[in-house]
Design an enzyme around this catalytic site. Structure first.
Site, PDB file in Angstrom:
ATOM      1  CB  THR A 232      -2.017   5.034   4.326  1.00 21.09           C
ATOM      2  OG1 THR A 232      -2.694   4.886   3.100  1.00 21.09           O
ATOM      3  CG2 THR A 232      -1.372   6.412   4.408  1.00 21.09           C
TER       4      THR A 232
ATOM      5  CB  THR B  75      -0.844   6.120   0.696  1.00 19.71           C
ATOM      6  OG1 THR B  75      -1.662   4.974   0.545  1.00 19.71           O
ATOM      7  CG2 THR B  75      -1.430   7.249  -0.125  1.00 19.71           C
TER       8      THR B  75
ATOM      9  CB  SER C 237      -0.919   0.028   1.226  1.00 15.24           C
ATOM     10  OG  SER C 237      -1.889  -0.963   1.109  1.00 15.24           O
TER      11      SER C 237
ATOM     12  NE  ARG D 150      -9.028   7.587  -3.836  1.00 13.74           N
ATOM     13  CZ  ARG D 150      -8.395   7.287  -2.706  1.00 13.74           C
ATOM     14  NH1 ARG D 150      -7.112   7.034  -2.723  1.00 13.74           N
ATOM     15  NH2 ARG D 150      -9.051   7.246  -1.572  1.00 13.74           N
TER      16      ARG D 150
ATOM     17  CB  THR E 104      -4.483   4.390   7.628  1.00  8.06           C
ATOM     18  OG1 THR E 104      -4.470   3.405   6.590  1.00  8.06           O
ATOM     19  CG2 THR E 104      -4.975   3.748   8.907  1.00  8.06           C
ATOM     20  N   GLY E 105      -7.055   4.502   5.833  1.00 10.12           N
ATOM     21  CA  GLY E 105      -8.414   4.059   5.546  1.00 10.12           C
ATOM     22  C   GLY E 105      -8.996   4.815   4.380  1.00 10.12           C
TER      23      GLY E 105
HETATM   24  N1  ASP Z   1      -6.015   6.648   2.982  1.00 12.77           N
HETATM   25  C1  ASP Z   1      -5.558   6.028   1.765  1.00 12.77           C
HETATM   26  C2  ASP Z   1      -6.280   6.663   0.603  1.00 12.77           C
HETATM   27  O1  ASP Z   1      -7.473   6.879   0.691  1.00 12.77           O
HETATM   28  C3  ASP Z   1      -5.789   4.575   1.671  1.00 12.77           C
HETATM   29  C4  ASP Z   1      -5.274   3.714   2.745  1.00 12.77           C
HETATM   30  O2  ASP Z   1      -5.055   4.119   3.883  1.00 12.77           O
HETATM   31  O3  ASP Z   1      -5.044   2.555   2.438  1.00 12.77           O
HETATM   32  O4  ASP Z   1      -5.676   6.839  -0.421  1.00 12.77           O
END
Ligand code: ASP
Length: 330
Positions: free
Chosen positions: A190, A208, A88, A218, A241-242
Site C-alpha cells: 500500500t 491500495t 498492491s 472486505r 501499510t500491512g
Molecule cells: N493495509 C492494506 C490493507 O489492509 C494492505 C497492505 O498494506 O498491503 O488493505
C-alpha cells in the site's frame, strides 16, 4: 492556565494587575509563536511507504515548484496507481478471492478536510476520486457502486484493472487456496504518502488494492481516516501499510499523530504504534505492519514488525530509501 489566570485577574480590576498581566500575556504569546516557528520544516519534504522513487520524485517535483502538499501527495501516489508492476495498488492490483480488483483510498489536507473511497472498481485513480469526494461532496467516504457512480459523474474513465499477470497468479492461488483469504507477511505495498510544502503545510494520501485474495467486500485500514492515514497540520502526519485489520483496531495513524502531539518523535511514535498492535495480537509474528510518520519540523520515522519494510524520502537533503527498524530482528 496563565491566560485563564490573566482573564480572572483582569476581571478583578486594578490597573497595576492588568498592566503586569498584559506584559506576561504578551511574553507568553511570543514564546508560543517562537516555539511554533522553531518547529517548521526547513523546506519541502515527502515520504512514502516502500521504495517508490518514481512516486516521491513526482511529488517532490510539485513541491519544488511551490505546489501544495495536497497536489504533491495526490499526484505522487497516482504514479503507483498507474504502474501495473505494483500489484498492491491501482491497475494491476491483486484481486479479491473472486477475481475482482477493488480499490480503497483516502486523502487528507492541512485543514483536516478529507475524502475516501472504498471497494471502488474499474477506476484507476482511486485517490483522485477520494479527493473529489472531499472537494465536491458534503461527505467523507463513498463506497462500492455509489463511489463508482460518483467517479463516472466526475468523468473518470473506466477500465479493467485486472492485468494478465495478476489474473494468472490468482488462478494459480485458487488451485491450493481452499478459498481462504491470504494473511501473510508478504505482498503488502500500500502506498501511503505524507508531504510538507514550501508553506509548511502538511497533507497525506493512501491508496491500495488491499490484501491479496481478500473476501469479497472486505475493506482494510487504508481508506479509513485515523487508521491508514491521519494528518494534523499543527503536529504532523502518519500512514500505514500491512495487515489493515490490526491498524483499524488500534486506530494506528491517529494514535501516532497524537503521540507526536504529546512530544514523541516520529520514530518513537511509530514504534509505540507497532507495540500497541503487538500487545493485542498473540500471533503478531504472522503479520506485517509498517508505519511512517513526519512532524511539523520535517523529522521522519518508520517502524515495522518484520524486517523488509522501507520508506522513501525526498527533500533538500536528497532522495533516500531508508530501511525501517523492526520489532523482530533480521
Ligand atoms: N493495509 C492494506 C490493507 O489492509 C494492505 C497492505 O498494506 O498491503 O488493505
Amino acid at each position: 492556565m496563565e491566560r485563564r489566570k490573566f482573564l480572572k485577574n483582569s476581571g478583578l480590576g486594578g490597573a497595576a494587575i492588568l498592566g503586569s498581566s498584559l506584559v506576561a500575556a504578551c511574553q507568553e504569546k511570543e514564546t508560543e509563536v517562537g516555539s511554533l516557528a522553531a518547529k517548521v520544516a526547513e523546506g519541502p519534504i515527502v515520504i512514502a511507504t516502500w521504495d517508490v522513487p518514481n512516486a516521491t520524485a513526482k511529488a517532490y517535483e510539485i513541491l519544488e515548484r511551490n505546489g501544495t502538499a495536497l497536489d504533491a501527495v495526490e499526484q505522487g501516489v497516482m504514479v503507483e496507481e498507474a504502474d501495473v508492476t505494483n500489484q498492491s495498488v491501482g491497475k494491476g492490483g491483486r484481486p479479491d478471492r473472486d477475481g475482482h480488483v477493488t480499490l480503497d483510498a483516502c486523502i487528507m489536507d492541512k485543514d483536516s478536510r478529507c475524502g475516501a473511497v472504498v471497494y471502488l472498481q474499474n477506476i484507476v485513480h482511486a485517490v483522485s476520486v477520494a479527493r473529489k469526494v472531499m472537494e465536491e461532496t458534503p461527505h467523507v467516504m463513498l463506497a462500492g457502486a455509489g463511489a463508482k457512480q460518483f467517479a463516472q459523474e466526475m468523468g473518470f474513465p473506466e477500465e479493467d484493472l485486472l492485468t494478465e499477470k495478476s489474473r494468472e497468479e490468482w488462478l494459480e492461488w485458487k488451485k491450493t487456496s481452499q478459498y481462504k483469504p491470504v494473511i501473510n507477511i508478504e505482498n503488502h505495498d500500500t502506498i501511503g504518502m505524507l508531504a510538507i510544502d514550501a508553506n509548511g503545510d502538511i497533507a497525506g494520501a493512501c491508496t491500495t488494492s488491499g490484501m491479496a485474495y481478500k473476501m469479497a467486500g472486505r475493506v482494510g485500514d487504508s481508506p479509513i481516516i485515523g487508521a491508514g492515514l491521519f494528518v494534523d497540520n499543527e503536529v504532523g502526519g502518519a500512514t500505514a501499510t500491512g495487515m489493515g485489520e490490526e491498524v483499524v483496531r488500534t486506530v494506528g495513524s491517529f494514535l501516532i499523530v497524537e503521540l507526536m502531539r504529546q512530544g514523541k518523535s516520529p520514530q518513537e511514535a511509530c514504534e509505540e504504534g507497532v507495540r500497541r498492535i503487538i500487545a493485542k495480537k498473540k500471533n503478531y509474528k504472522d503479520i506485517q505492519i509498517g508505519f511512517i510518520a513526519i512532524n511539523k519540523a520535517g523529522e521522519t520515522g518508520g517502524y515495522c514488525i518484520h524486517p523488509g519494510f522501507s520508506y522513501r524520502q525526498y527533500s533538500g537533503k536528497g532522495h533516500l530509501n531508508t530501511p525501517a527498524k523492526s520489532y523482530i530482528d533480521a
